[in-house]
Design a protein around this motif. Structure first.
Motif, PDB file in Angstrom:
ATOM      1  N   GLY A 231       0.820  -1.211   0.000  1.00  0.00           N
ATOM      2  CA  GLY A 231       0.000   0.000   0.000  1.00  0.00           C
ATOM      3  C   GLY A 231       0.852   1.258   0.000  1.00  0.00           C
ATOM      4  N   THR A 232       1.935   1.227   0.748  1.00  0.00           N
ATOM      5  CA  THR A 232       2.833   2.371   0.796  1.00  0.00           C
ATOM      6  C   THR A 232       3.477   2.624  -0.556  1.00  0.00           C
ATOM      7  OG1 THR A 232       3.323   1.939   3.124  1.00  0.00           O
ATOM      8  CG2 THR A 232       4.873   3.330   1.931  1.00  0.00           C
ATOM      9  N   TYR A 233       3.849   1.550  -1.268  1.00  0.00           N
ATOM     10  CA  TYR A 233       4.510   1.708  -2.556  1.00  0.00           C
ATOM     11  C   TYR A 233       3.586   2.356  -3.583  1.00  0.00           C
ATOM     12  CZ  TYR A 233       6.920   0.745  -6.894  1.00  0.00           C
ATOM     13  OH  TYR A 233       7.519   0.884  -8.120  1.00  0.00           O
ATOM     14  N   LEU A 234       2.292   2.045  -3.521  1.00  0.00           N
ATOM     15  CA  LEU A 234       1.365   2.671  -4.460  1.00  0.00           C
ATOM     16  C   LEU A 234       1.267   4.176  -4.213  1.00  0.00           C
ATOM     17  CD1 LEU A 234      -1.597   0.169  -4.832  1.00  0.00           C
ATOM     18  CD2 LEU A 234       0.253   0.663  -6.435  1.00  0.00           C
ATOM     19  N   GLY A 235       1.458   4.587  -2.961  1.00  0.00           N
ATOM     20  CA  GLY A 235       1.504   6.018  -2.669  1.00  0.00           C
ATOM     21  C   GLY A 235       0.124   6.658  -2.578  1.00  0.00           C
ATOM     22  N   GLY A 236      -0.167   7.267  -1.438  1.00  0.00           N
ATOM     23  CA  GLY A 236      -1.422   8.008  -1.286  1.00  0.00           C
ATOM     24  C   GLY A 236      -1.206   9.441  -1.757  1.00  0.00           C
ATOM     25  N   TRP A 237      -1.131   9.606  -3.066  1.00  0.00           N
ATOM     26  CA  TRP A 237      -0.678  10.881  -3.635  1.00  0.00           C
ATOM     27  C   TRP A 237      -1.544  12.061  -3.221  1.00  0.00           C
ATOM     28  CZ3 TRP A 237       3.968   9.905  -4.962  1.00  0.00           C
ATOM     29  CH2 TRP A 237       4.312   8.681  -5.557  1.00  0.00           C
ATOM     30  N   ARG A 238      -2.834  11.840  -3.058  1.00  0.00           N
ATOM     31  CA  ARG A 238      -3.727  12.953  -2.704  1.00  0.00           C
ATOM     32  C   ARG A 238      -3.370  13.512  -1.318  1.00  0.00           C
ATOM     33  NH1 ARG A 238      -7.897  11.851  -6.481  1.00  0.00           N
ATOM     34  NH2 ARG A 238      -9.312  13.406  -5.635  1.00  0.00           N
ATOM     35  N   ILE A 239      -3.084  12.612  -0.387  1.00  0.00           N
ATOM     36  CA  ILE A 239      -2.753  13.051   0.969  1.00  0.00           C
ATOM     37  C   ILE A 239      -1.318  13.557   1.026  1.00  0.00           C
ATOM     38  CG2 ILE A 239      -2.632  12.328   3.387  1.00  0.00           C
ATOM     39  CD1 ILE A 239      -4.784  10.291   2.786  1.00  0.00           C
ATOM     40  N   ILE A 240      -0.437  12.984   0.216  1.00  0.00           N
ATOM     41  CA  ILE A 240       0.932  13.487   0.150  1.00  0.00           C
ATOM     42  C   ILE A 240       0.920  14.959  -0.254  1.00  0.00           C
ATOM     43  CG2 ILE A 240       3.060  13.380  -1.217  1.00  0.00           C
ATOM     44  CD1 ILE A 240       2.811  10.367  -1.203  1.00  0.00           C
ATOM     45  N   ARG A 241       0.078  15.312  -1.202  1.00  0.00           N
ATOM     46  CA  ARG A 241       0.033  16.699  -1.652  1.00  0.00           C
ATOM     47  C   ARG A 241      -0.484  17.628  -0.551  1.00  0.00           C
ATOM     48  NH1 ARG A 241      -3.162  20.583  -3.933  1.00  0.00           N
ATOM     49  NH2 ARG A 241      -1.996  22.019  -5.259  1.00  0.00           N
ATOM     50  N   THR A 242      -1.497  17.179   0.198  1.00  0.00           N
ATOM     51  CA  THR A 242      -2.008  18.006   1.288  1.00  0.00           C
ATOM     52  C   THR A 242      -0.947  18.227   2.354  1.00  0.00           C
ATOM     53  OG1 THR A 242      -4.271  17.213   0.935  1.00  0.00           O
ATOM     54  CG2 THR A 242      -3.776  18.178   3.080  1.00  0.00           C
ATOM     55  N   MET A 243      -0.246  17.170   2.724  1.00  0.00           N
ATOM     56  CA  MET A 243       0.782  17.277   3.767  1.00  0.00           C
ATOM     57  C   MET A 243       1.983  18.086   3.290  1.00  0.00           C
ATOM     58  SD  MET A 243       0.260  15.502   6.719  1.00  0.00           S
ATOM     59  CE  MET A 243       1.727  14.600   7.222  1.00  0.00           C
TER      60      MET A 243
END
Length: 424
Positions: A231-243
């Motif tokens: 799951g980490t490798y797929l990347g939660g890109w939407r939340i990465i951008r917010t953070m």
């Protein structure tokens, strides 16, 4: 393994699905600041985080024991209750991921478990003391402690490097960020991967496969570690951008301070068996780093939405878990309906996410469906700006010049009176 029933198998698979969503939901905790400052390429960052999450899963089982034997009373707990709890946690994770809010996967799991247990056996099934001391108090303390530590660390960092070349120090801190991001990923594995270990162990206890108080078997540790790593490798890109972009604009010095502070808090809590939210710890550290730099601000409108999501996580996941338990206790058809609703809800959320896709190619862009930088400054930011003297040549100074020009009649032949010829 030969004693695992069909229902228990469904619960184990669902728990690993939750672990998978936990991985991509919480990738931002370790890598958002590293990506936003350019210390690592997006795909490289999530790959490194995935490997270290897997390693961290093997370092401790204290948090897993807290979940498998501390929150709810195991006597009379049925396997379908755990399934209902996981349904509530997964749906809340996906909904907050859709809107890009870094809510707590841990609290989603706890809320679902508490709601399902109360629906099944009443409030007496909940160990209130454990909930307060190992869930609620850490939830309040973790972001405050991490935020304060990051603020102090950021100020100290800038003070130490005030007489050095900015570009040279930024390059060094980017290297430091890689190390600190790895530490956060390792800490995340020691805390969050164990939550799924704990919930699977609890399911095995309720199914009679393990005796109460047992540690997670090795196959549980391995499967939970692999699921969260994928799951980490797929990347939660939407939340990465917010953070990385939505809360504040970070420089490498701030990113290093935020990640180091968050990792310290998470590792300390894992050692003590406190199942805190790594999301809240990292978010608090990012905000603290934003306030620690002179002239740095926090976008409080984004932070306010995040705070609201934090407050809603336990009750919202609890309500969904309770509703799911109401269906599952009706019998096999209720379990089937609950599973169908989980699949359908997940599919709808995924389809909605495709309307405004965020991935590794645009996660660091300033404009994705509206920049968070365009949000109005909050009360705190406005107050800070009011007591800070504007620098020479600032917009305030320009406004003063414009005011003077507007109050003094323009000479003839200027742009103010183009109809009249200029006189010499």
């Amino acid at each position: 393994m030969e004693h695992i029933t069909l229902l228990l198998g469904i619960v184990i698979v669902t728990a690993l699905v939750f672990d998978f969503t936990n991985g991509f939901h919480d990738t931002a905790n370790a890598m958002a600041t590293t990506i936003s400052t350019g210390a690592l390429k997006p795909k490289t960052a999530v790959a490194m985080s995935a490997v270290l999450n897997l390693v961290g899963a093997f370092l401790s089982v204290e948090v897993a024991k807290t979940i498998s034997g501390g929150i709810v009373n195991e006597d009379g707990l049925k396997t379908e209750v755990i399934f209902a709890a996981l349904v509530g946690a997964i749906l809340w994770n996906l909904m907050t991921w859709l809107v890009g809010l870094p809510s707590s996967s841990s609290h989603a799991l706890f809320g679902g478990l508490i709601g399902a247990a109360v629906m099944s056996m009443g409030w007496s099934s909940i160990d209130g003391g454990t909930v307060v001391t190992k869930i609620l108090l850490p939830a309040i303390a973790a972001p405050l402690v991490a935020g304060l530590a990051a603020t102090l660390a950021t100020r100290l960092t800038y003070r130490i490097g005030r007489n050095t070349d900015t570009k040279a120090t930024a390059k060094g801190y980017r290297v430091g960020q890689i190390a600190s991001a790895g530490l956060v990923s390792l800490a995340h594995g020691t805390n969050d991967a164990q939550k799924t270990m704990g919930i699977i162990t609890l399911a095995l206890v309720t199914g009679g496969v393990l005796s109460p108080g047992s540690n997670p078997p090795m196959w549980v540790i391995v499967s939970a570690g692999v699921a969260i790593a994928l799951g980490t490798y797929l990347g939660g890109w939407r939340i990465i951008r917010t953070m990385g972009k939505g809360l504040t604009d970070l420089q490498p010095q701030q990113g290093f301070a935020a990640q180091t502070s968050a990792a310290t808090v998470i590792l300390a809590s894992s050692h003590l068996g406190f199942s805190l939210s790594t999301t809240q710890s990292c978010s608090g550290a990012v905000m603290g780093a934003g306030l620690g730099r002179k002239g740095g601000v926090v976008r409080w409108s984004t932070a306010s939405r995040m705070f609201i999501a934090w407050g809603l996580t336990l009750p919202a996941a609890g309500l969904v878990g309770a509703g799911a338990e109401f269906l599952t206790k009706q019998g096999p058809w209720g379990v089937a309906v609950t599973a169908a609703l989980l699949v359908a809800g997940s599919a709808v959320i995924w389809v909605l996410s495709r309307r405004n896709a965020v991935d590794h190619t645009n996660v660091a862009d300033d404009e994705i469906g509206g920049s968070s930088a365009d949000e109005p400054a909050g009360v705190v930011t406005t107050a800070m700006a009011a007591v800070t003297p504007p620098p020479t040549g600032s917009a305030v100074a320009s406004a003063d010049v414009d005011f003077v020009k507007a109050t003094i009649p323009a000479p003839t032949g200027t742009a103010a009176d183009p109809a009249r010829p200029a006189t010499v």
